[in-house]
Design an enzyme around this catalytic site. Structure first.
Site, mmCIF file in Angstrom:
data_model
loop_
_atom_site.group_PDB
_atom_site.id
_atom_site.type_symbol
_atom_site.label_atom_id
_atom_site.label_comp_id
_atom_site.label_asym_id
_atom_site.label_seq_id
_atom_site.Cartn_x
_atom_site.Cartn_y
_atom_site.Cartn_z
ATOM 1 N N HIS A 1 0.980 -1.371 0.015
ATOM 2 C CA HIS A 1 0.389 0.421 -0.054
ATOM 3 C C HIS A 1 0.682 1.188 0.011
ATOM 4 C CE1 HIS A 1 0.882 -0.582 4.340
ATOM 5 N NE2 HIS A 1 -0.026 0.960 4.609
ATOM 6 N N HIS B 1 1.590 4.518 1.969
ATOM 7 C CA HIS B 1 1.687 4.514 2.977
ATOM 8 C C HIS B 1 3.692 5.047 2.904
ATOM 9 C CE1 HIS B 1 -1.852 4.310 5.490
ATOM 10 N NE2 HIS B 1 -1.486 5.502 4.481
ATOM 11 N N ASP C 1 6.129 4.715 4.968
ATOM 12 C CA ASP C 1 6.801 3.870 5.859
ATOM 13 C C ASP C 1 6.972 2.893 4.759
ATOM 14 O OD1 ASP C 1 4.107 3.389 6.163
ATOM 15 O OD2 ASP C 1 4.828 2.326 7.948
ATOM 16 N N HIS C 2 6.356 2.844 3.934
ATOM 17 C CA HIS C 2 6.334 1.025 3.021
ATOM 18 C C HIS C 2 6.614 1.625 1.691
ATOM 19 C CE1 HIS C 2 3.611 -1.261 6.014
ATOM 20 N NE2 HIS C 2 3.378 -0.338 6.142
ATOM 21 N N HIS D 1 -7.528 -0.683 5.585
ATOM 22 C CA HIS D 1 -6.366 0.513 6.152
ATOM 23 C C HIS D 1 -6.568 1.755 5.022
ATOM 24 C CE1 HIS D 1 -2.415 1.921 8.064
ATOM 25 N NE2 HIS D 1 -2.259 1.446 6.841
ATOM 26 N N ASP E 1 -0.325 -3.580 6.097
ATOM 27 C CA ASP E 1 -0.917 -2.601 7.923
ATOM 28 C C ASP E 1 -2.339 -3.744 7.385
ATOM 29 O OD1 ASP E 1 1.521 -2.134 8.311
ATOM 30 O OD2 ASP E 1 0.784 -0.121 7.692
ATOM 31 N N HIS F 1 4.631 -5.035 10.580
ATOM 32 C CA HIS F 1 5.375 -4.179 11.898
ATOM 33 C C HIS F 1 5.145 -4.992 13.055
ATOM 34 C CE1 HIS F 1 4.575 0.749 10.642
ATOM 35 N NE2 HIS F 1 3.562 0.064 9.887
HETATM 36 ZN ZN LIG Z 1 3.008 0.806 8.362
HETATM 37 ZN ZN LIG Z 2 -0.290 1.713 6.573
#
Ligand SMILES: [Zn+2]
Ligand SMILES: [Zn+2]
Length: 255
Positions: A52, A54, A56-57, A108, A130, A168
């Protein structure tokens, strides 16, 4: 085949799968730990999988492109760094000789996808970003509780020995919530003890198995009488699974 959880940021894992020569990574939010792992074992980067949009990905993708010798695979319905081979529900890809099925699991984010190994091998891999965490699930940022519940149900229906590779390390805090929902669960108590030992030894609690998640993850247990009762005590006005799920998710948001 070797499976590594590369720690990134405060609590992310970038999953790496390699055969000693070629590697793939999932959700490289940061390039540095991937570069180090590739250099360590002298591996070629054969593909990048993205669940996805985001940061941090996806934050490390562009920095990894110069040494990438294959495609970036990502969700068709989430805006991710381009170029990227856009995947839809039901698509199949092959990486390192292993077939993976794509599941669209909105909630999400609206475009979130998961990758489930689909060759009937024992202990198949699931890269679920996530959406599903051990003992918990992702926040419902863009979708509805009904969408997220359906997405989790599809993941929960995969084979029991599936190895759940979440993005995570949230397990211990998720289990504190799970124990508030089902305080009398001996499965939960035993699993929490096991996970605390892993963290005390600086080891990941992941991958979890789906068999374990079905026993301990309240978000996969929305038809269990104890979970329904706990959700009702927290304001669920109906006992259907979506209402129970929505009440649990809201409770967890403020836990
Ligand atoms: Zn994440
Ligand atoms: Zn995420």
């Amino acid at each position: 085949m070797n499976l590594l959880a590369l720690p990134a940021f405060a609590d992310n894992y970038i999953w790496m799968l390699h055969d000693g020569v070629r590697a793939i990574v999932v959700d490289p939010g940061d390039a540095a730990p991937v570069q180090a792992a590739l250099d360590d074992a002298d591996l070629e980067l054969a593909a990048i999988l993205v669940t996805h949009r985001h940061p941090d990905h996806v934050g490390g993708i562009d920095e990894l492109r110069p040494r990438l010798r294959g495609p970036v695979y990502g969700p068709a319905l989430d805006p991710v760094p381009q170029p990227c081979q856009a995947l839809h529900d039901g698509d199949r890809i092959e990486v390192l000789g292993l077939p993976f099925q794509v599941l669209h699991v909105p909630g999400h984010t609206l475009g979130h996808i998961a990758f489930a190994q689909a060759d009937g091998a024992p202990a198949p891999l699931l890269f679920c970003g996530d959406t599903l965490f051990s003992g918990g699930c992702g926040r419902v940022f863009e979708g509805t509780p009904a969408q997220m519940h359906l997405s989790l149900s599809r993941l929960a229906a995969l084979p029991a020995d599936t190895r759940v590779c979440c993005a995570h390390e949230y397990t211990l805090s998720n289990l504190r919530f799970a124990q508030a929902v089902e305080p009398h669960s001996t499965d939960l108590a035993a699993y929490a003890t096991q996970c605390r030992a892993h963290r005390d030894a600086q080891q990941p609690t992941l991958p979890a198995t789906l068999a374990t998640e079905r026993r301990i993850n309240p978000f996969l247990r929305c038809t269990e009488p104890a979970v329904v009762a706990a959700a009702q005590a927290r304001g669920a006005t109906a006992t259907d699974t979506v209402a129970v799920f929505a009440a649990l998710r809201e409770w967890k948001n403020h836990f």
